[in-house]
Enzyme design. Sequence first.
Site, mmCIF file in Angstrom:
data_model
loop_
_atom_site.group_PDB
_atom_site.id
_atom_site.type_symbol
_atom_site.label_atom_id
_atom_site.label_comp_id
_atom_site.label_asym_id
_atom_site.label_seq_id
_atom_site.Cartn_x
_atom_site.Cartn_y
_atom_site.Cartn_z
ATOM 1 C CE1 TYR A 163 -13.898 0.792 5.836
ATOM 2 C CE2 TYR A 163 -13.750 -1.023 4.271
ATOM 3 C CZ TYR A 163 -14.456 0.026 4.833
ATOM 4 O OH TYR A 163 -15.731 0.301 4.394
ATOM 5 C CB ALA A 164 -5.302 1.579 7.411
ATOM 6 C CB THR A 165 -7.868 4.586 10.687
ATOM 7 O OG1 THR A 165 -6.899 5.302 9.916
ATOM 8 C CG2 THR A 165 -8.050 5.274 12.027
ATOM 9 C CG ASP A 197 -1.921 1.028 1.349
ATOM 10 O OD1 ASP A 197 -2.350 1.514 0.285
ATOM 11 O OD2 ASP A 197 -2.334 1.367 2.481
ATOM 12 C CG HIS A 198 -0.295 4.931 0.395
ATOM 13 N ND1 HIS A 198 -0.653 5.966 -0.441
ATOM 14 C CD2 HIS A 198 -1.404 4.601 1.083
ATOM 15 C CE1 HIS A 198 -1.923 6.244 -0.242
ATOM 16 N NE2 HIS A 198 -2.410 5.428 0.665
ATOM 17 C CD GLU A 227 -3.409 8.559 -3.813
ATOM 18 O OE1 GLU A 227 -3.192 7.502 -3.196
ATOM 19 O OE2 GLU A 227 -3.549 9.657 -3.245
ATOM 20 C CG HIS A 234 -6.334 4.889 -0.950
ATOM 21 N ND1 HIS A 234 -5.092 4.584 -0.461
ATOM 22 C CD2 HIS A 234 -6.440 4.242 -2.130
ATOM 23 C CE1 HIS A 234 -4.462 3.795 -1.311
ATOM 24 N NE2 HIS A 234 -5.259 3.572 -2.343
ATOM 25 C CB THR A 278 -12.777 3.359 3.257
ATOM 26 O OG1 THR A 278 -12.044 3.400 2.036
ATOM 27 C CG2 THR A 278 -14.242 3.287 2.917
ATOM 28 C CB SER A 279 -10.960 4.060 8.708
ATOM 29 O OG SER A 279 -10.312 2.835 8.515
HETATM 30 ZN ZN ZN Z 1 -4.317 5.185 1.223
#
Ligand code: ZN
Length: 283
Positions: A230-232, A81-82, A133, A207, A209-210
Amino acid sequence: MLVTTKEMLLDAQAGHYAVGAFNVESLEFVMAVIKAAEDKKSPVIMQTTPGTVKYANLDYFAAMCKVAADAASVPVAVHLDHGDGFDRCVQAMHAGYTSVMIDGSHVPFEDNVALTASVTKVAAPLGIPVEAELGKVGGKEDDGPAVEGENPYTDPDEAEEFVARTGCGSLAVGVGTAHGVYKGTPHIEQGVLKEIRSRLEIPLVLHGTSGVPDDQVAEAIRNGICKVNYATELRQAFTKGFMGYMADNPGCFDPKKPSRPGMQEIYDVVASHMDNLGSTDKA
Ligand SMILES: [Zn+2]
């Protein structure tokens, strides 16, 4: 089984659902995400940012995810990711990641085209799909500085040119979401998204989306999103479960004990999102 994101996302696009891409930070995250995917019979993407990778290294995460994927009855992709440069993307492919993102959204358009094309050129013969992106997702991404002010949305004309010139397999778009924790209620610009969708054939990625309400995410999927990150929320979930146990059991010194409720919290978040994304029973 371990797969790339290519077929997974094209299947989602054709089936009008989205695959969840969940950021994993440790063994516990990997186990919780895989269990949810198996129980929901859902394809799944596990991904790591450069910040997470630097906490251990690419090989650790590739190996953990591969063990989980090999034992799983559902398709699993491991995604960078990123990706913060050509070298990191190539290193991830070498380590066994089956999908990479190169994030050139911080540099001018022409530089983003050149950087993204350099990665797709290496990834194509290996059969590894590349996410790029264009436009900016606001907020604080990974361990970088916070992006303040209005989100610049992805320009549909630029998006069309960008994809044609880079050959990227999917595109993360700026449509109003932000990384990290939202202060107010986020708002996805569905009109911008529809316009981009009408110009592009490839899967689009959401991106930040949390914290975005499920109904907005579901509408974005109807408007062409097929990968949702979803990360956070997973970080918050694990910490909530872990800290809750420790508050009740302050004398505990076995980290496995608080990790179990931490994993249960992640499991609940991931399983619920799979239902909303429509990927449940799609494995
Ligand atoms: Zn992101």
